[in-house]
Design a protein around this motif. Structure first.
Motif, short mmCIF file in Angstrom:
data_model
loop_
_atom_site.label_atom_id
_atom_site.label_comp_id
_atom_site.label_asym_id
_atom_site.label_seq_id
_atom_site.Cartn_x
_atom_site.Cartn_y
_atom_site.Cartn_z
N ALA A 191 0.83 -1.22 0.00
CA ALA A 191 0.00 0.00 0.00
C ALA A 191 0.86 1.26 0.00
N ARG A 192 2.18 1.09 -0.03
CA ARG A 192 3.14 2.21 0.00
C ARG A 192 2.95 3.08 1.24
N LEU A 193 2.79 2.39 2.36
CA LEU A 193 2.65 3.09 3.65
C LEU A 193 3.86 2.74 4.52
N THR A 194 4.08 3.57 5.55
CA THR A 194 5.18 3.32 6.49
C THR A 194 4.59 3.13 7.88
N VAL A 195 5.08 2.13 8.59
CA VAL A 195 4.59 1.92 9.96
C VAL A 195 5.27 2.93 10.88
N VAL A 196 4.47 3.74 11.60
CA VAL A 196 5.08 4.69 12.54
C VAL A 196 4.86 4.27 13.99
N LEU A 197 3.94 3.36 14.22
CA LEU A 197 3.77 2.83 15.59
C LEU A 197 3.27 1.39 15.51
N ARG A 198 3.92 0.54 16.29
CA ARG A 198 3.46 -0.86 16.41
C ARG A 198 3.15 -1.08 17.87
N SER A 199 1.91 -1.45 18.18
CA SER A 199 1.65 -1.75 19.60
C SER A 199 0.69 -2.92 19.71
N GLY A 200 0.52 -3.39 20.95
CA GLY A 200 -0.37 -4.53 21.15
C GLY A 200 0.39 -5.79 21.46
#
Ligand SMILES: C[S@@+](CC[C@H](N)C(=O)[O-])C[C@H]1O[C@@H](n2cnc3c(N)ncnc32)[C@H](O)[C@@H]1O
Length: 216
Positions: A191-200
């Motif tokens: 999707a040409r997106l960047t992950v800026v936060l991973r939580s959970g």
């Protein structure tokens, strides 16, 4: 995999119980952390436009409407839509009865924030496509908040055709798909997106919460 009509029928039955869980009862640690992050986005950015896909009875839209964002909520289940209307009728919220992928294909609107909280990506036939379609409706620098189910800690009830994706039966009438972080990362990259936060990473839940940004 179930049809959107079957998903709508299942959530019509679950809607009142789900609404109480989201609005009236104590939130789980995971849900509380997601809502706190959304509130952070609503308050730290200049109010602009937000889309709540599979928005249910509107809980995650609350901090955005309260802070003057122009909000659209898209949802399949009629009962969920009635409850959203009840909860948020005082605010500037446009409520749309539609399947989420259909809405994204038809709309010409652009948004600064899109919520896919509530595991929408696990209920649709094409998780990768819906993420890509949402990214296309996002303005540069816009954010997507997505929750999904991490399969790595779960026993699969059925392996699907796509490697790395498993189907879990939530109830007799409802199935949800789950996958690993590696598979999710591939969907995000496509999707040409960047992950800026991973939580959970909390032990209580196999759900994950990621915030994605569309680069300028
Ligand atoms: C677990 S509920 C979450 C509702 C809300 N986002 C929340 O967190 O309170 C999942 C919602 O997704 C909706 N849904 C599932 N598939 C959908 C689709 N393809 N298009 C629109 N809504 C969908 C269901 O009707 C249901 O209300």
């Amino acid at each position: 995999m179930q049809t959107p009509e079957q998903v709508a029928a299942a959530f019509d039955l679950l809607a009142d119980q789900h609404d109480a869980m989201r609005w009236d009862l104590a939130l789980s640690e995971f849900d509380a952390s997601v809502l706190a992050s959304l509130e952070g986005i609503a308050t730290a950015n200049v109010a602009s436009s937000a889309l709540f896909l599979a928005g249910g009875s509107g809980r995650e839209a609350l901090s955005f409407v309260m802070h003057g964002w122009k909000c659209d909520l898209v949802e399949l289940s009629r009962r969920m839509l009635e409850l959203a209307e009840c909860r948020l009728h005082k605010f500037d919220l446009r409520i749309v009865e539609s399947e989420a992928a259909r809405y994204l294909a038809d709309t010409t609107e652009k948004y600064d924030f899109i919520s896919m909280v509530g595991e929408l990506v696990g209920y649709v036939q094409e998780p990768r496509s819906i993420l890509r379609a949402a990214a296309l409706r996002l303005r540069p620098d816009g954010l997507i908040a997505v929750t999904w189910v991490d399969s790595s800690s779960l026993a699969a009830t059925r392996q699907t055709e796509e490697q790395g994706v498993v189907a879990l039966v939530e109830r007799d009438d409802l199935e949800i798909r789950a996958w690993t972080c590696e598979t999710m990362q591939k969907y995000v990259d496509a999707a040409r997106l960047t992950v800026v936060l991973r939580s959970g990473r909390m032990a209580e839940s196999p759900r994950r919460f990621w915030i994605l940004r569309k680069e300028m």
